[in-house]
Design an enzyme around this catalytic site. Sequence first.
Site, PDB file in Angstrom:
ATOM      1  N   LYS A   1      49.489  38.735  50.118  1.00 58.23           N
ATOM      2  CA  LYS A   1      48.378  37.807  49.920  1.00 58.23           C
ATOM      3  C   LYS A   1      48.894  36.389  50.107  1.00 58.23           C
ATOM      4  O   LYS A   1      50.094  36.125  49.877  1.00 58.23           O
ATOM      5  CB  LYS A   1      47.840  37.965  48.495  1.00 58.23           C
ATOM      6  CG  LYS A   1      46.435  37.471  48.309  1.00 58.23           C
ATOM      7  CD  LYS A   1      45.440  38.597  48.493  1.00 58.23           C
ATOM      8  CE  LYS A   1      44.071  38.206  47.992  1.00 58.23           C
ATOM      9  NZ  LYS A   1      43.139  39.319  47.997  1.00 58.23           N
TER      10      LYS A   1
ATOM     11  N   GLY B   1      28.425  36.556  38.707  1.00 57.68           N
ATOM     12  CA  GLY B   1      28.757  35.924  39.986  1.00 57.68           C
ATOM     13  C   GLY B   1      27.930  36.565  41.076  1.00 57.68           C
ATOM     14  O   GLY B   1      28.026  37.781  41.287  1.00 57.68           O
TER      15      GLY B   1
ATOM     16  N   TYR C   1      25.900  39.188  46.333  1.00 59.60           N
ATOM     17  CA  TYR C   1      24.571  39.051  46.939  1.00 59.60           C
ATOM     18  C   TYR C   1      24.202  40.358  47.657  1.00 59.60           C
ATOM     19  O   TYR C   1      23.113  40.912  47.473  1.00 59.60           O
ATOM     20  CB  TYR C   1      24.554  37.866  47.917  1.00 59.60           C
ATOM     21  CG  TYR C   1      23.293  37.840  48.738  1.00 59.60           C
ATOM     22  CD1 TYR C   1      22.084  37.428  48.178  1.00 59.60           C
ATOM     23  CD2 TYR C   1      23.292  38.268  50.075  1.00 59.60           C
ATOM     24  CE1 TYR C   1      20.913  37.443  48.920  1.00 59.60           C
ATOM     25  CE2 TYR C   1      22.131  38.276  50.822  1.00 59.60           C
ATOM     26  CZ  TYR C   1      20.940  37.863  50.245  1.00 59.60           C
ATOM     27  OH  TYR C   1      19.789  37.893  50.981  1.00 59.60           O
TER      28      TYR C   1
HETATM   29  N1  NAI Z   1      34.879  38.982  49.784  1.00 62.28           N
HETATM   30  C1  NAI Z   1      35.428  40.177  49.803  1.00 62.28           C
HETATM   31  O1  NAI Z   1      35.276  40.932  50.772  1.00 62.28           O
HETATM   32  C2  NAI Z   1      36.241  40.638  48.632  1.00 62.28           C
HETATM   33  C3  NAI Z   1      36.189  39.994  47.418  1.00 62.28           C
HETATM   34  N2  NAI Z   1      36.883  40.489  46.356  1.00 62.28           N
HETATM   35  C4  NAI Z   1      36.808  39.817  45.071  1.00 62.28           C
HETATM   36  O2  NAI Z   1      35.447  39.791  44.616  1.00 62.28           O
HETATM   37  C5  NAI Z   1      35.209  38.585  43.908  1.00 62.28           C
HETATM   38  C6  NAI Z   1      34.052  37.842  44.554  1.00 62.28           C
HETATM   39  O3  NAI Z   1      34.379  37.547  45.891  1.00 62.28           O
HETATM   40  P1  NAI Z   1      33.376  36.737  46.834  1.00 62.28           P
HETATM   41  O4  NAI Z   1      31.987  37.186  46.589  1.00 62.28           O
HETATM   42  O5  NAI Z   1      33.938  36.796  48.187  1.00 62.28           O
HETATM   43  O6  NAI Z   1      33.583  35.266  46.266  1.00 62.28           O
HETATM   44  P2  NAI Z   1      32.503  34.093  46.161  1.00 62.28           P
HETATM   45  O7  NAI Z   1      33.297  32.860  45.866  1.00 62.28           O
HETATM   46  O8  NAI Z   1      31.572  34.092  47.304  1.00 62.28           O
HETATM   47  O9  NAI Z   1      31.656  34.523  44.869  1.00 62.28           O
HETATM   48  C7  NAI Z   1      32.078  34.361  43.572  1.00 62.28           C
HETATM   49  C8  NAI Z   1      30.909  33.783  42.787  1.00 62.28           C
HETATM   50  O10 NAI Z   1      31.280  33.726  41.424  1.00 62.28           O
HETATM   51  C9  NAI Z   1      30.796  32.521  40.878  1.00 62.28           C
HETATM   52  N3  NAI Z   1      31.546  32.196  39.683  1.00 62.28           N
HETATM   53  C10 NAI Z   1      32.786  31.646  39.582  1.00 62.28           C
HETATM   54  N4  NAI Z   1      33.131  31.511  38.288  1.00 62.28           N
HETATM   55  C11 NAI Z   1      32.093  32.015  37.558  1.00 62.28           C
HETATM   56  C12 NAI Z   1      31.844  32.170  36.183  1.00 62.28           C
HETATM   57  N5  NAI Z   1      32.726  31.767  35.266  1.00 62.28           N
HETATM   58  N6  NAI Z   1      30.688  32.728  35.785  1.00 62.28           N
HETATM   59  C13 NAI Z   1      29.772  33.126  36.697  1.00 62.28           C
HETATM   60  N7  NAI Z   1      29.948  32.999  38.026  1.00 62.28           N
HETATM   61  C14 NAI Z   1      31.090  32.440  38.455  1.00 62.28           C
HETATM   62  C15 NAI Z   1      30.928  31.513  42.000  1.00 62.28           C
HETATM   63  O11 NAI Z   1      30.071  30.398  41.811  1.00 62.28           O
HETATM   64  C16 NAI Z   1      30.531  32.364  43.210  1.00 62.28           C
HETATM   65  O12 NAI Z   1      29.150  32.298  43.496  1.00 62.28           O
HETATM   66  C17 NAI Z   1      36.540  37.829  43.915  1.00 62.28           C
HETATM   67  O13 NAI Z   1      37.263  38.154  42.758  1.00 62.28           O
HETATM   68  C18 NAI Z   1      37.263  38.383  45.128  1.00 62.28           C
HETATM   69  O14 NAI Z   1      38.662  38.275  45.029  1.00 62.28           O
HETATM   70  C19 NAI Z   1      37.630  41.619  46.431  1.00 62.28           C
HETATM   71  C20 NAI Z   1      37.704  42.305  47.602  1.00 62.28           C
HETATM   72  C21 NAI Z   1      37.072  41.833  48.813  1.00 62.28           C
HETATM   73  C1  COI Z   2      40.037  41.347  53.757  1.00 61.59           C
HETATM   74  C2  COI Z   2      40.045  41.077  52.332  1.00 61.59           C
HETATM   75  C3  COI Z   2      38.698  41.428  51.827  1.00 61.59           C
HETATM   76  C4  COI Z   2      41.206  41.778  51.733  1.00 61.59           C
HETATM   77  C5  COI Z   2      41.635  41.241  50.428  1.00 61.59           C
HETATM   78  O1  COI Z   2      42.352  40.293  50.361  1.00 61.59           O
HETATM   79  C6  COI Z   2      41.126  41.878  49.228  1.00 61.59           C
HETATM   80  O2  COI Z   2      40.606  42.995  49.294  1.00 61.59           O
HETATM   81  O3  COI Z   2      41.254  41.289  48.139  1.00 61.59           O
END
Ligand code: NAI
Ligand code: COI
Length: 367
Positions: free
Chosen positions: A80, A180, A186
């Site tokens: 990472k 979140g 979403y």
């Molecule tokens: N995007 C992906 O494909 C992947 C994401 N993840 C994990 O899933 C989680 C979400 O990822 P994404 O949706 O991509 O990130 P993102 O940044 O788009 O969404 C996270 C959301 O959580 C909100 N947030 C942050 N702190 C908060 C709190 N204290 N209370 C309520 N809401 C809060 C943010 O405002 C944001 O809307 C992360 O932990 C990420 O590492 C894991 C695997 C793959």
């Molecule tokens: C391509 C990403 C969604 C991979 C990753 O870093 C994760 O799964 O946390």
Amino acid sequence: MELFKYMEKYDYEQLLFCQDKESGLKAIIAIHDTTLGPALGGTRMWMYNSEEEAIEDALRLARGMTYKNAAAGLNLGGGKTVIIGDPRKDKNEAMFRAFGRFIQGLNGRYITAEDVGTTVADMDIIYQETDYVTGISPEFGSSGNPSPATAYGVYRGMKAAAKEAFGSDSLEGKVIAVQGVGNVAYHLCRHLHEEGAQLIVTDINKEAVQRAVEEFGAKAVDPNDIYGVDCDIFAPCALGGIINDQTIPQLKAKVIAGSANNQLKEPKHGDIIHEMGIVYAPDYVINAGGVINVADELYGYNRERAMKKIEQIYDNIEKVFAIAKRDSIPTYKAADRLAEERIETMRKSRSQFLQNGHHILSRRRGR
Ligand SMILES: NC(=O)C1=CN([C@@H]2O[C@H](COP(=O)(O)OP(=O)(O)OC[C@H]3O[C@@H](n4cnc5c(N)ncnc54)[C@H](O)[C@@H]3O)[C@@H](O)[C@H]2O)C=CC1
Ligand SMILES: CC(C)CC(=O)C(=O)O
């Protein structure tokens, strides 16, 4: 932190600090284990309070990727990157070009993708400097944003967890609290709404909450109130460490199943929720949809093939529950066992990843 002591304890291979004064790049690449193949894991851009916090995050997330990729059945190791900075203000083209050159210098030991704070557009810039990047635009024949794929995997894993807890995998009528509602959640909410679940959502971003309320009829609550709401399933989809001493006593859910990485603040919290009878779908097993999707690019992206593998997250979660029962252990430990057994088996037949060995990347070179 005594770095070598920590790296030795969890058996990390490599930690790299990448600096470029002109563009402001300050990146830390952590490579945990390449027994199964090159380390694949996203790049997170975040405003860390200290360099130590950034290093810790990179190391912890890299190790998580080793387990995630192994449990998902991918021939990939774990790594990472974290970039220190504000993703809304500090990004520039030169920064991601410089970062791409650092990745190229690793000659395939590490492959990157999106994570919190980075986008497909950022990956496209990195791609100008290196082939060792995934999650790039569909225009390049690639898979694009991994979030919808992650969401679909979480949805499938949540169904398996519901079956374990309630005897049926139907989510119709279930009350699901989502913490979140960003990129992943979403799309998760869309799947849940389509199946007839009732959603309770929270986010520190008011617009994200409003969108879920309008599109999915979700009920909104304040960020601090999400843990204690009356619900069947709690889906943590923001940041890590949210299952902890303060939040556990508030929980009413029978199932925890969400996308966030590193949900348990410490291993002991996995033991506590197990003793409370909460069915926990381990984070790195349920949220592997994104990495499965981007990893498929290494074979020449085929959406149908990737989605088929993502569907199997349902079976992977069931496998974890079966190991937990077989060995009388909490599910987070069962997930580790699933991953470690696969790594150990492969370790016997191959050692560190070699770029000039026969591997999936050698197939990609001709692209
Ligand atoms: N995007 C992906 O494909 C992947 C994401 N993840 C994990 O899933 C989680 C979400 O990822 P994404 O949706 O991509 O990130 P993102 O940044 O788009 O969404 C996270 C959301 O959580 C909100 N947030 C942050 N702190 C908060 C709190 N204290 N209370 C309520 N809401 C809060 C943010 O405002 C944001 O809307 C992360 O932990 C990420 O590492 C894991 C695997 C793959
Ligand atoms: C391509 C990403 C969604 C991979 C990753 O870093 C994760 O799964 O946390």
